[in-house]
Design an enzyme around this catalytic site. Structure first.
Site, mmCIF file in Angstrom:
data_model
loop_
_atom_site.group_PDB
_atom_site.id
_atom_site.type_symbol
_atom_site.label_atom_id
_atom_site.label_comp_id
_atom_site.label_asym_id
_atom_site.label_seq_id
_atom_site.Cartn_x
_atom_site.Cartn_y
_atom_site.Cartn_z
ATOM 1 N N LYS A 1 42.051 22.623 18.849
ATOM 2 C CA LYS A 1 43.213 22.978 19.669
ATOM 3 C C LYS A 1 44.110 23.940 18.888
ATOM 4 O O LYS A 1 44.004 24.074 17.669
ATOM 5 C CB LYS A 1 44.045 21.725 20.005
ATOM 6 C CG LYS A 1 43.350 20.667 20.848
ATOM 7 C CD LYS A 1 43.217 21.056 22.291
ATOM 8 C CE LYS A 1 42.654 19.934 23.131
ATOM 9 N NZ LYS A 1 41.259 19.606 22.818
ATOM 10 N N SER B 1 38.160 22.636 26.753
ATOM 11 C CA SER B 1 39.612 22.726 26.575
ATOM 12 C C SER B 1 40.069 24.044 25.964
ATOM 13 O O SER B 1 41.256 24.358 25.985
ATOM 14 C CB SER B 1 40.121 21.567 25.708
ATOM 15 O OG SER B 1 39.681 21.698 24.374
#
Length: 199
Positions: A158, A120
């Site tokens: 993230k 990600s």
């Protein structure tokens, strides 16, 4: 460090749990894994904290952190012989410098490592299998790359954005969607300050 056999087992379990999942176990998880009650697990945790090998925060779930004594487990200095092109070739010159790996783990900052699973964050050059160097803290500025725990048990790396009552955890991968949840469901555990890649 005069730990009992059981305390050594508790410490090993905590260390392995954090390395595996990116966050600390609860007293119930410690007790269940080692065949003791949560009350007994709490006593072992208190004893380990008194010896200075772990620390905890009162009234905060999953707050156990491993403490590395000053001067232990430090990285050696390694020679940097020069620079090498990854694009157009450059003249190969030996120009020795010293690179101190302790710079990745500054003594005045509480840091830890996590192994990344998944893709990600590939657009930020953080790939599956990389180790991220993280500064332990409970808050972050918008745009920082953080280690966040969602709903108490799902850890992720993230970009962090606080938007009103919501938190947006944005991947660095155009094929993936952001995680958007209520701020109360997110705990920041640290900010990424470096990446280590193994081949």
């Amino acid at each position: 460090m005069g730990l009992t056999r059981k305390q050594t087992e508790v410490l090993a379990f905590i260390r392995d749990f954090i390395a595996d999942r990116g966050f600390a176990p609860t007293l119930e998880e410690i007790g269940g894994a080692l065949g003791v009650s949560a009350v007994t697990a709490r006593e072992h945790v208190k004893a380990l904290e008194a010896q200075g090998v772990i620390r905890t925060e009162r009234n905060r779930a999953r707050s156990i952190e491993i403490v590395t004594p000053a001067g232990e487990d430090r990285w050696p200095e390694v020679k940097v012989l020069g620079r090498v092109a990854a694009g157009m070739p450059i003249e190969a010159l030996e120009n020795p410098e010293r690179f101190d790996f302790d710079g990745l783990f500054p003594e005045n900052r509480d840091v830890f490592l996590l192994e990344v699973k998944g893709n990600s964050m590939v657009d930020d050059h953080i790939q599956d299998g990389d180790l991220v160097v993280c500064e332990s803290r409970a808050s972050a500025r918008n745009g920082e790359v953080v280690v966040a725990v969602v709903d108490g048990d799902h850890a992720t790396v993230k970009h962090f954005f606080h938007e009103g009552s919501m938190i947006r955890l944005e991947p660095a991968n155009a094929t993936m969607k952001a995680i958007i949840v209520e701020a109360s469901r997110v705990q920041v555990r640290g900010a990424v300050i470096g990446v280590i890649r193994r081949f």
